[in-house]
Write an enzyme that holds these catalytic residues in place. Structure first.
Site, PDB file in Angstrom:
ATOM      1  N   ASN A  73      21.832  -9.194  26.911  1.00 15.18           N
ATOM      2  CA  ASN A  73      21.775  -8.612  25.993  1.00 15.18           C
ATOM      3  C   ASN A  73      21.892  -7.293  25.685  1.00 15.18           C
ATOM      4  OD1 ASN A  73      21.619  -8.764  22.775  1.00 15.18           O
ATOM      5  ND2 ASN A  73      21.371 -10.718  23.176  1.00 15.18           N
ATOM      6  N   ARG A  74      21.130  -6.866  24.557  1.00 15.66           N
ATOM      7  CA  ARG A  74      21.401  -5.448  23.933  1.00 15.66           C
ATOM      8  C   ARG A  74      20.352  -4.068  23.791  1.00 15.66           C
ATOM      9  NH1 ARG A  74      25.260  -8.175  21.333  1.00 15.66           N
ATOM     10  NH2 ARG A  74      27.754  -7.805  21.774  1.00 15.66           N
TER      11      ARG A  74
ATOM     12  N   HIS B  29      24.092  -6.017  28.179  1.00 16.37           N
ATOM     13  CA  HIS B  29      23.991  -6.747  29.667  1.00 16.37           C
ATOM     14  C   HIS B  29      24.442  -5.685  30.616  1.00 16.37           C
ATOM     15  CE1 HIS B  29      24.895 -10.658  27.383  1.00 16.37           C
ATOM     16  NE2 HIS B  29      25.959 -10.204  27.171  1.00 16.37           N
TER      17      HIS B  29
ATOM     18  N   HIS C 192      25.622 -16.375  31.691  1.00 19.94           N
ATOM     19  CA  HIS C 192      26.085 -16.508  30.626  1.00 19.94           C
ATOM     20  C   HIS C 192      27.416 -17.137  30.164  1.00 19.94           C
ATOM     21  CE1 HIS C 192      27.854 -14.285  26.819  1.00 19.94           C
ATOM     22  NE2 HIS C 192      27.104 -13.628  27.026  1.00 19.94           N
TER      23      HIS C 192
ATOM     24  N   TYR D 249      30.687 -20.298  28.765  1.00 18.50           N
ATOM     25  CA  TYR D 249      31.285 -20.593  28.030  1.00 18.50           C
ATOM     26  C   TYR D 249      31.131 -22.054  27.967  1.00 18.50           C
ATOM     27  CZ  TYR D 249      31.897 -15.595  26.863  1.00 18.50           C
ATOM     28  OH  TYR D 249      31.759 -14.336  26.079  1.00 18.50           O
TER      29      TYR D 249
ATOM     30  N   ASP E 138      25.753 -15.309  16.843  1.00 21.03           N
ATOM     31  CA  ASP E 138      25.775 -14.323  17.734  1.00 21.03           C
ATOM     32  C   ASP E 138      24.373 -13.592  17.563  1.00 21.03           C
ATOM     33  OD1 ASP E 138      25.703 -12.749  19.667  1.00 21.03           O
ATOM     34  OD2 ASP E 138      27.445 -11.306  19.464  1.00 21.03           O
TER      35      ASP E 138
ATOM     36  N   GLN F  42      19.493 -16.585  23.367  1.00 23.21           N
ATOM     37  CA  GLN F  42      21.547 -16.431  21.893  1.00 23.21           C
ATOM     38  C   GLN F  42      22.500 -17.457  21.641  1.00 23.21           C
ATOM     39  OE1 GLN F  42      21.606 -13.147  21.393  1.00 23.21           O
ATOM     40  NE2 GLN F  42      23.359 -12.764  20.505  1.00 23.21           N
TER      41      GLN F  42
ATOM     42  N   GLU G 249      22.130 -18.067  25.840  1.00 18.90           N
ATOM     43  CA  GLU G 249      21.801 -17.687  26.623  1.00 18.90           C
ATOM     44  C   GLU G 249      20.420 -17.339  26.403  1.00 18.90           C
ATOM     45  OE1 GLU G 249      24.271 -14.529  26.631  1.00 18.90           O
ATOM     46  OE2 GLU G 249      25.566 -15.760  24.648  1.00 18.90           O
TER      47      GLU G 249
HETATM   48  C1  BGC Z   1      26.639 -11.109  23.477  1.00 19.14           C
HETATM   49  C2  BGC Z   1      28.522 -10.745  22.145  1.00 19.14           C
HETATM   50  C3  BGC Z   1      29.187 -10.786  23.617  1.00 19.14           C
HETATM   51  C4  BGC Z   1      29.507 -11.827  24.747  1.00 19.14           C
HETATM   52  C5  BGC Z   1      30.045 -10.905  26.223  1.00 19.14           C
HETATM   53  C6  BGC Z   1      27.020 -12.631  23.965  1.00 19.14           C
HETATM   54  O1  BGC Z   1      25.971 -11.820  24.521  1.00 19.14           O
HETATM   55  O2  BGC Z   1      25.707 -11.797  22.156  1.00 19.14           O
HETATM   56  O3  BGC Z   1      28.235  -9.873  21.533  1.00 19.14           O
HETATM   57  O4  BGC Z   1      30.066 -10.166  23.218  1.00 19.14           O
HETATM   58  O5  BGC Z   1      28.066 -11.454  25.805  1.00 19.14           O
HETATM   59  O6  BGC Z   1      29.862 -10.099  26.218  1.00 19.14           O
END
Ligand code: BGC
Length: 349
Positions: free
Chosen positions: A80-81, A107, A177, A179, A249, A286, A313
């Site tokens: 995350n950020r 990330h 991560h 999907y 998100d 997330q 996540e």
């Molecule tokens: C984030 C998204 C991002 C994705 C791919 C996710 O964990 O919250 O905003 O686009 O990862 O990097």
């Protein structure tokens, strides 16, 4: 249970990448790559007995290196950020790689997720991947030794156990991560999937997806997934937080766990009948609805279009270094990070 190892190709520097296939006696398989300890496929029978691969991913090393949005990757050192791509530890400032809009760190710029990991098979139902993240990777202090153990059970649970130790005080926040598309990766969008999340609060964000501080109640908002709802039902609602991120998100705050594994979410699709429960020891998850997927060609040349997969996540909250009220993931030198997340599959009755 069995574990098979196959070659998956080579890195540009010729390091060989391997794929480990864990298989149980009903034929369920988890495919894990040594590239970024990546979960490439999860194959399971649907309600008609047809095998479905419920994970988005790619068929080659070069596709993972060139086209991936972290599909199935193990993410660190900080999933995350982090706002301003800068952290302070013990009074010292560290600049992180600002890989998003040149401002934030997302990330941790991905070295961790796109490097070759080492693998061993401690038992016939598991593979253990390890990686030594160098001091300064992504800007973070400390050499971090990380281990991730993937284990498949006879009753179709995939457990992922993480551990990490640093040589210096540092932040650690690891996730997978994946999907998911419970109808199969090649079957269109996930908007009709049902989802339930055991969460009463999200951490609202600004236009850079950095938490504003504090929590927002999900009550009377499109973020209320305390009862099952279809992902697509309210995704286009006129809610400031949904507009900010172009769809779900967000970090959902989870009930206290004290390090215990507890179930925090479930999803299922009526079409395939496949159901997935998520259990974790971590404080947040997330929920990302694949809003930024933009048509990259994945497995079998199938395009990964917007919202063809969704992510749950499990994590510490985003930007904890700047949010003293959030559960902390600052670890002392030598102190062990540990967590576990389980994806438990079954058929919806
Ligand atoms: C984030 C998204 C991002 C994705 C791919 C996710 O964990 O919250 O905003 O686009 O990862 O990097």
């Amino acid at each position: 249970m069995s574990v098979i190892r196959e070659s998956f190709g080579f890195m540009p520097d010729k390091t060989e990448i391997f794929k480990y296939i864990l298989e149980n006696s009903s034929g369920t398989q988890a495919h894990i790559l040594t590239l970024g300890a990546t979960l490439q496929s999860f194959i399971i029978a649907d309600k008609n007995g047809e095998m479905k691969d419920v994970l988005l991913g790619f068929d080659s090393v070069s596709d993972y290196l060139e086209k991936s949005n972290y599909q199935g990757a193990t993410v660190g050192r900080y999933a995350n950020r982090i706002g301003g791509a800068s952290i302070d530890i013990n009074g010292k400032n560290y600049s992180l790689t600002a890989n998003e809009k040149n401002v934030t760190s997302l990330h941790s710029a991905g070295d961790f997720s796109y490097s070759p990991w080492k693998a061993v098979v401690p038992d016939a139902d598991m593979v253990e991947m390890s990686y030594v993240s160098p001091d300064g990777e992504g800007g973070f202090p400390g050499e971090v030794s990380v281990k991730v153990i993937f284990r498949l059970t006879e009753d179709n649970k995939l457990s992922i156990k993480y551990s990490g130790v640093s040589t210096k005080d540092t932040y650690m926040n690891f996730t997978n991560h994946a999907y998911f598309n419970l109808n199969g990766y090649d079957s269109g969008d996930i908007l009709s999937h049902y989802l339930k999340i055991d969460s009463s609060f999200i951490t609202p964000v600004d236009e850079l997806s950095i938490p504003l501080g504090g929590a927002m109640s999900v009550e009377n908002t499109p973020f209320d997934f305390r009862e099952f709802a279809r992902i697509g039902e309210r995704i286009a609602s006129d809610h400031a937080q949904l507009k900010m991120t172009g769809g779900y998100d967000h970090n959902f705050c989870l009930p206290e766990s004290e390090g215990e594994l507890r179930e925090i979410a479930q999803s299922y699709s009526e079409d395939s009948g496949i159901k997935m429960a998520v259990l974790t020891t971590l404080p947040g998850v997330q929920f990302y609805a694949g809003n930024f997927l933009a048509g990259a060609e994945g497995k079998n040349g199938k395009a990964m279009n917007k919202r063809t997969g969704f992510c749950l996540e499990t994590q510490f909250y985003p930007d904890t270094p700047h949010q003293p009220d959030f559960p902390s993931c600052l670890f002392k030198a030598g102190e062990e990070y540990v967590s576990e997340t389980v994806y438990a599959f079954s058929l919806q009755k």
